[in-house]
Design a protein around this motif. Structure first.
Motif, PDB file in Angstrom:
ATOM      1  N   ALA A  88      46.452   8.816  -0.607  1.00 44.24           N
ATOM      2  CA  ALA A  88      47.700   8.951  -1.361  1.00 44.24           C
ATOM      3  C   ALA A  88      48.375   7.591  -1.417  1.00 44.24           C
ATOM      4  CB  ALA A  88      48.600   9.983  -0.698  1.00 44.24           C
ATOM      5  N   ASP A 137      51.183   6.762  -2.566  1.00 44.63           N
ATOM      6  CA  ASP A 137      52.643   6.775  -2.655  1.00 44.63           C
ATOM      7  C   ASP A 137      53.276   5.777  -1.694  1.00 44.63           C
ATOM      8  OD1 ASP A 137      51.377   9.341  -3.319  1.00 44.63           O
ATOM      9  OD2 ASP A 137      53.398   9.797  -4.035  1.00 44.63           O
ATOM     10  N   THR A 181      52.290   5.109  -7.684  1.00 46.36           N
ATOM     11  CA  THR A 181      53.161   6.080  -7.047  1.00 46.36           C
ATOM     12  C   THR A 181      52.890   7.493  -7.586  1.00 46.36           C
ATOM     13  OG1 THR A 181      54.846   4.387  -6.857  1.00 46.36           O
ATOM     14  CG2 THR A 181      55.566   6.678  -6.556  1.00 46.36           C
ATOM     15  N   GLY A 182      52.640   8.417  -6.676  1.00 45.39           N
ATOM     16  CA  GLY A 182      52.457   9.817  -7.068  1.00 45.39           C
ATOM     17  C   GLY A 182      51.156  10.102  -7.805  1.00 45.39           C
ATOM     18  N   TRP A 183      50.217   9.180  -7.737  1.00 44.28           N
ATOM     19  CA  TRP A 183      49.037   9.376  -8.580  1.00 44.28           C
ATOM     20  C   TRP A 183      48.175  10.545  -8.106  1.00 44.28           C
ATOM     21  CZ3 TRP A 183      43.585   8.097  -8.730  1.00 44.28           C
ATOM     22  CH2 TRP A 183      43.033   7.825  -7.470  1.00 44.28           C
ATOM     23  N   VAL A 184      48.144  10.826  -6.779  1.00 46.98           N
ATOM     24  CA  VAL A 184      47.334  11.963  -6.308  1.00 46.98           C
ATOM     25  C   VAL A 184      47.937  13.285  -6.798  1.00 46.98           C
ATOM     26  CG1 VAL A 184      46.489  13.206  -4.287  1.00 46.98           C
ATOM     27  CG2 VAL A 184      46.364  10.716  -4.344  1.00 46.98           C
ATOM     28  N   SER A 185      49.275  13.357  -6.824  1.00 46.11           N
ATOM     29  CA  SER A 185      49.914  14.559  -7.378  1.00 46.11           C
ATOM     30  C   SER A 185      49.578  14.715  -8.851  1.00 46.11           C
ATOM     31  CB  SER A 185      51.434  14.483  -7.248  1.00 46.11           C
ATOM     32  OG  SER A 185      51.786  14.056  -5.975  1.00 46.11           O
ATOM     33  N   GLN A 186      49.498  13.580  -9.547  1.00 46.13           N
ATOM     34  CA  GLN A 186      49.128  13.655 -10.968  1.00 46.13           C
ATOM     35  C   GLN A 186      47.712  14.206 -11.132  1.00 46.13           C
ATOM     36  OE1 GLN A 186      49.973   9.511 -11.944  1.00 46.13           O
ATOM     37  NE2 GLN A 186      51.382  10.195 -13.550  1.00 46.13           N
ATOM     38  N   GLU A 239      46.208  16.196  -8.997  1.00 51.68           N
ATOM     39  CA  GLU A 239      46.262  17.624  -8.657  1.00 51.68           C
ATOM     40  C   GLU A 239      46.775  18.437  -9.839  1.00 51.68           C
ATOM     41  OE1 GLU A 239      48.707  17.550  -5.209  1.00 51.68           O
ATOM     42  OE2 GLU A 239      47.008  17.192  -3.840  1.00 51.68           O
ATOM     43  N   SER A 240      47.797  17.866 -10.472  1.00 50.86           N
ATOM     44  CA  SER A 240      48.371  18.606 -11.590  1.00 50.86           C
ATOM     45  C   SER A 240      47.393  18.644 -12.770  1.00 50.86           C
ATOM     46  CB  SER A 240      49.730  17.985 -11.910  1.00 50.86           C
ATOM     47  OG  SER A 240      49.902  17.784 -13.255  1.00 50.86           O
ATOM     48  N   GLU A 277      44.165  18.589 -12.516  1.00 53.04           N
ATOM     49  CA  GLU A 277      43.125  19.543 -12.113  1.00 53.04           C
ATOM     50  C   GLU A 277      43.576  20.980 -12.387  1.00 53.04           C
ATOM     51  OE1 GLU A 277      42.636  20.010  -7.925  1.00 53.04           O
ATOM     52  OE2 GLU A 277      40.502  20.456  -8.123  1.00 53.04           O
ATOM     53  N   SER A 278      44.821  21.295 -12.019  1.00 50.77           N
ATOM     54  CA  SER A 278      45.282  22.674 -12.167  1.00 50.77           C
ATOM     55  C   SER A 278      45.403  23.077 -13.637  1.00 50.77           C
ATOM     56  CB  SER A 278      46.617  22.871 -11.444  1.00 50.77           C
ATOM     57  OG  SER A 278      47.624  22.208 -12.170  1.00 50.77           O
TER      58      SER A 278
END
Lengths: 355, 355
Positions: free
Chosen positions: A170, A172, A336-341, A343-344, A346-347
């Protein structure tokens, strides 16, 4: 390098790859996927070379103008020297010994694979202690044929290429402060995505286990059902085969795939496929009970199934060859926040691009 | 009569039908099958006319140049007067009341139907005491659309048209001595076969129950499996739908059929379909156990399934549109041993022709 087999009818937009320095790519295993990738990279004048165990394949690939060898050690040493990205194009059973060789002869190269299941590959890589420079890949393209003679240009054009991010750190708040291992991984990830885009594929991020669960449902289960349908139809004898028309033809098409290939897919994804089969068994059992009881009907199965097919068509396009409708998300590796991106994305089953 | 919709690209060979006197044909119900049949008969300048319950359909068919009415009594009286063959093109639920009307207003006409199951229709005809002039039929052609606007010329070109022979009187040794009822039935049977051949179909004889068992396996089961696969894939959410490619597309294609049509097929063939589903459940259960046990493999399912698909391809042609390879047997209605010839043709899934 030359490729006289396929027309250049779908040229890849060169601006999409011009931004990245074209660091060398070394393809290990020149079957349908690896060989076709080498063809495309050559066509794009990307610095690339390859290795294959069989002398026959090497001779054929050389005859087609490619820079290939059957000396694994020498090839890996060359890759180590010029900082190449390794693409592992060998079948699952050959991965472990290849990882051993990479560990010894290319100790700093980032690498990816093209195998149709991902969790087992991730586990194997972890056992070899190579996680920090591995990014899993699954180009969802192929034909019923295999080996160098089956390779072709433009095989990946329009196909989905799944890229895993299990090993993502991550980013971040860390950004430039990431340590060397983190940087190697991020760099490998970006190079894999860039390569997949360069050959015309749509990159979709997924965790290995989520990828395996998804393909169990939409790729392995269709094969299992096709085999079962082929057998049940055939059991009806010549009359049934004469009466079989397009619903049977389409429903059994992939039973025409070589049994060994079907087994390799399914048996490498056992637990996810068992879940998908269990759900199917439940649906069929319910339909069976409803049919056996003249007071009941098949409204549930037919209406839910019809709606489900509609959602697939809405996403994939109503006809073969029609363009898909999926979201596209731009990410910055390590930003910043790229892993959340991821994940999103992917979903949503979204395609990603690097900016 | 005119048909401006479809090109005459596959003209029916007129010599194959010239030998038979063209006795009139009356089509009752002008949906996709009945309406398309009327189009073809008109195109061939066969004496023909039709009836449909809905005034809208009648208006449309008239506009296209066809001799049609929405007065059932008058149409049946006309058919009785000119000795027409009746073709019942109405859905299953409308058959019973149509049989009542035929009994009253066309007491001497032979008749056939075009429904996708045959045993239930035979039972219904028997309940109405009309067995001796009924020959079951199932033209295995169609599209996803319905109603007069969906009708087209050449719909039956190359399709299999199943014709039942449950009501055949074994002609052995009787020949010309057959009584009046026998002759009416034989004449009806020959007229149905001649009509099917005239519109380009391949006639395959089958007993009603054997037809129903066969289509349960090769037509109704594919629909049930497609619905289940569509649901199982969709349950994987957006990621699964994005990763779904051609195996999922082909395996779920017929889940795009209107739920009501799928239900009509399946729910009218309950007992045969239950048998086919039970066999499938057993195959899937076995595959599931083999996957759940790491010491076992899917060799059985994949190899038997692959061989079964191979037998289908050998019979049906390897590709859509490629010609089938099935035996052709010539029979003489009422001739010595002709029922045995039909049985033998049925067991081989053979096409028949009248000589």
């Amino acid at each position: 390098m030359s490729d006289i087999k396929s027309p250049e009818s779908h040229p890849v937009n060169p601006t999409s790859i011009a931004a990245e320095p074209r660091t060398p790519i070394c393809v290990l295993g020149l079957g349908l996927i690896g060989g076709s990738l080498l063809r495309d990279l050559g066509r794009l004048e990307w610095p690339c070379y390859g290795w294959n165990r069989s002398e026959k394949t090497v001779t054929r690939a050389r005859r087609d103008g490619f820079d290939v060898s059957n000396d694994l050690t020498a090839t890996l040493q060359r890759a180590e020297q010029d900082g190449a990205l390794l693409v592992l194009g060998v079948p699952m059973f050959a991965l472990s010994s290849l990882l051993d060789a990479i560990k010894v002869h290319a100790p700093h190269c980032g690498f990816t694979d093209v195998t149709s299941v991902k969790e087992e590959v991730h586990d194997l890589v972890e056992e070899h202690g190579l996680t920090s420079r591995f990014v899993g890949g699954h180009p969802m393209a192929g034909t019923a044929n295999s080996g160098w003679p089956a390779t072709m240009s433009h095989l990946f054009e329009g196909a989905v290429w799944v890229v895993t991010y299990d090993n993502a750190v991550a980013g971040d708040g860390k950004g430039k402060g990431a340590n060397e291992a983190e940087e190697l991984w991020l760099n490998t990830w970006a190079r894999v995505v860039t390569m997949a885009e360069a050959v015309g594929a749509a990159v979709v991020p997924a965790l290995a286990r989520r990828h395996d669960r998804a393909v169990a449902r939409v790729s392995h289960l269709p094969h299992v059902l096709a085999e079962a349908l082929a057998i049940a139809g055939d059991k009806g004898g010549p009359l049934a085969l004469t009466l079989a028309a397009s619903s049977f033809r389409d429903g059994t098409r992939v039973a025409g795939t070589e049994p060994a290939l079907v087994r390799a897919m399914c048996e490498n994804n056992r637990s996810s496929l068992v879940v998908a089969i269990d759900e199917t068994l439940e649906l069929l059992q319910q339909a069976r009970e409803q049919l056996a009881n003249p007071d009941e009907d098949m409204r549930d199965l037919t209406e839910v199934g019809h709606a489900a097919r509609g959602r697939f068509e809405a996403r994939a396009g109503r006809k073969k060859g029609e363009g898909p409708n999926r979201p596209i998300i731009r990410v910055q590796p390590g930003g910043t926040g790229w892993v959340s991106q991821l994940e999103s994305a992917e979903s949503m089953g979204a395609q990603i691009g690097i900016f």
